[in-house]
Design a protein around this motif. Structure first.
Motif, PDB file in Angstrom:
ATOM      1  N   ASN A  46     -31.243  65.356   2.768  1.00  0.00           N
ATOM      2  CA  ASN A  46     -30.769  64.036   2.622  1.00  0.00           C
ATOM      3  C   ASN A  46     -29.660  63.178   3.130  1.00  0.00           C
ATOM      4  OD1 ASN A  46     -29.694  61.682   0.459  1.00  0.00           O
ATOM      5  ND2 ASN A  46     -32.291  61.245   0.650  1.00  0.00           N
TER       6      ASN A  46
ATOM      7  N   ASP B 133     -31.070  61.818   6.437  1.00  0.00           N
ATOM      8  CA  ASP B 133     -31.213  60.666   5.860  1.00  0.00           C
ATOM      9  C   ASP B 133     -33.246  60.816   5.225  1.00  0.00           C
ATOM     10  OD1 ASP B 133     -31.075  58.599   4.234  1.00  0.00           O
ATOM     11  OD2 ASP B 133     -31.875  57.180   5.969  1.00  0.00           O
TER      12      ASP B 133
ATOM     13  N   PRO C   4     -35.578  61.730   2.327  1.00  0.00           N
ATOM     14  CA  PRO C   4     -35.938  61.229   0.448  1.00  0.00           C
ATOM     15  C   PRO C   4     -35.980  62.396   0.544  1.00  0.00           C
ATOM     16  CG  PRO C   4     -37.382  60.282   1.961  1.00  0.00           C
ATOM     17  CD  PRO C   4     -36.673  60.962   2.255  1.00  0.00           C
ATOM     18  N   VAL C   5     -35.507  62.625  -0.824  1.00  0.00           N
ATOM     19  CA  VAL C   5     -35.563  63.841  -1.771  1.00  0.00           C
ATOM     20  C   VAL C   5     -36.593  64.099  -2.848  1.00  0.00           C
ATOM     21  CG1 VAL C   5     -33.801  64.784  -3.325  1.00  0.00           C
ATOM     22  CG2 VAL C   5     -32.827  64.209  -2.286  1.00  0.00           C
TER      23      VAL C   5
ATOM     24  N   ASN D 264     -28.524  59.661  -5.227  1.00  0.00           N
ATOM     25  CA  ASN D 264     -30.171  60.117  -5.479  1.00  0.00           C
ATOM     26  C   ASN D 264     -29.400  60.404  -7.123  1.00  0.00           C
ATOM     27  OD1 ASN D 264     -28.713  62.882  -5.729  1.00  0.00           O
ATOM     28  ND2 ASN D 264     -28.933  62.570  -3.552  1.00  0.00           N
TER      29      ASN D 264
END
Length: 281
Positions: free
Chosen positions: A140, A144, A146-147, A241
């Motif tokens: 991430n 970049d 998304p987790v 996050n």
């Protein structure tokens, strides 16, 4: 009071790990239903080789703990390591006990709910039971990605392998369990697959912003604000996050215990909000 706070945190980490272990050993394993991540891989290896599940989960998580030290810092490493050791010990304790059910639907529903509760408690107090999330966080920050989606991608691969080995009905049961677990996690931890936006109103904006960048690799937008009573304030805005929320709150509390913080879900992110981790000037 600080000692009692630490004791409470580690008791809750242990409680969450034990609840998760009950879900795995008493509901999922008897029906060959997999959890995701390291635990899912461990269940597959356990079924193929007979090596103890408790040993596998601990050993396979070690590389991810090393990555976690780099990504999340030493405090996360200690809590994650503690949670994983309790989880492994609890798996060993519950393994020889009589299985609660071998009905697939009951195992999926109740196993998924208990697993979500256990994992949610652990994450809420700054720990982690599955090291694959640390890899997802690293990806991430670098790319970049998304987790939540990265973790789901890993799990789909695991469930596909499980389907080839144990039958695709087991893979579908496992995917349904993952869905239930994630929804329970949403309820407990407020956002399994969502980024978080934090707004911090403080008198120590520059120091907090520098520490967020140094420790978490997150850039911070610094705004000027003015309170009706308190006068001029610094307003910080950053996106992070879910695993970093606890670290952020702890960091801010150490610098400015009187800071006002709001944390909200972010449904979509456009643009690059993550920079390479570096020491602040």
């Amino acid at each position: 009071m600080k000692i009692l706070k630490y004791v409470w945190e580690y008791l809750m980490l242990a409680l969450g790990a034990v609840i998760a272990a009950i879900a795995i050993e008493e509901f999922l394993v008897p029906c060959t239903i997999l959890d995701g991540g390291v635990v899912g891989v461990s269940i597959i290896i356990n079924n193929l080789t007979g090596i103890k599940l408790s040993m596998l989960t601990l050993i396979l998580n070690i590389p991810f703990l090393i990555i976690g030290l780099r990504v999340m810092g030493s405090k996360f490493l200690i809590k994650a390591g503690f949670s994983m050791m309790v989880f492994s010990f609890a798996l060993e304790v519950f393994a020889p006990m009589t299985d609660i059910t071998e009905e697939y639907l009951l195992a999926v529903c109740f196993g998924g709910m208990l697993l979500g509760i256990g994992v949610g408690i652990v994450i809420s107090f700054g720990g982690c039971l599955d090291g694959t999330e640390t890899v997802a966080i690293l990806l991430n920050r670098k790319f970049d990605l998304p987790v939540g989606r990265t973790v789901l991608f890993f799990n789909i691969i695991i469930y596909t392998v499980a389907g080839r080995l144990f039958g695709f009905d087991r893979a579908m049961y496992s995917l349904l369990t993952y869905y239930i677990t994630s929804k329970v996690l949403d309820f407990i931890e407020s956002g399994m697959n969502q980024a978080k936006a934090a707004m911090i109103i403080t008198n120590d904006g520059k120091e907090i912003a520098d520490m967020i960048y140094q420790r978490m690799g997150r850039t911070v937008t610094i705004l000027e604000g003015e309170g009706l009573i308190s006068g001029k304030k610094v307003v910080l805005y950053c996106v992070l996050n879910r695993l970093e929320v606890y670290e952020l709150k702890k960091l801010i509390n150490d610098i400015d215990a009187s800071a006002f913080i709001t944390i909200n879900d972010v449904s979509e992110i456009i643009g690059n909000h993550i920079k390479k981790k570096a020491a602040a000037e």
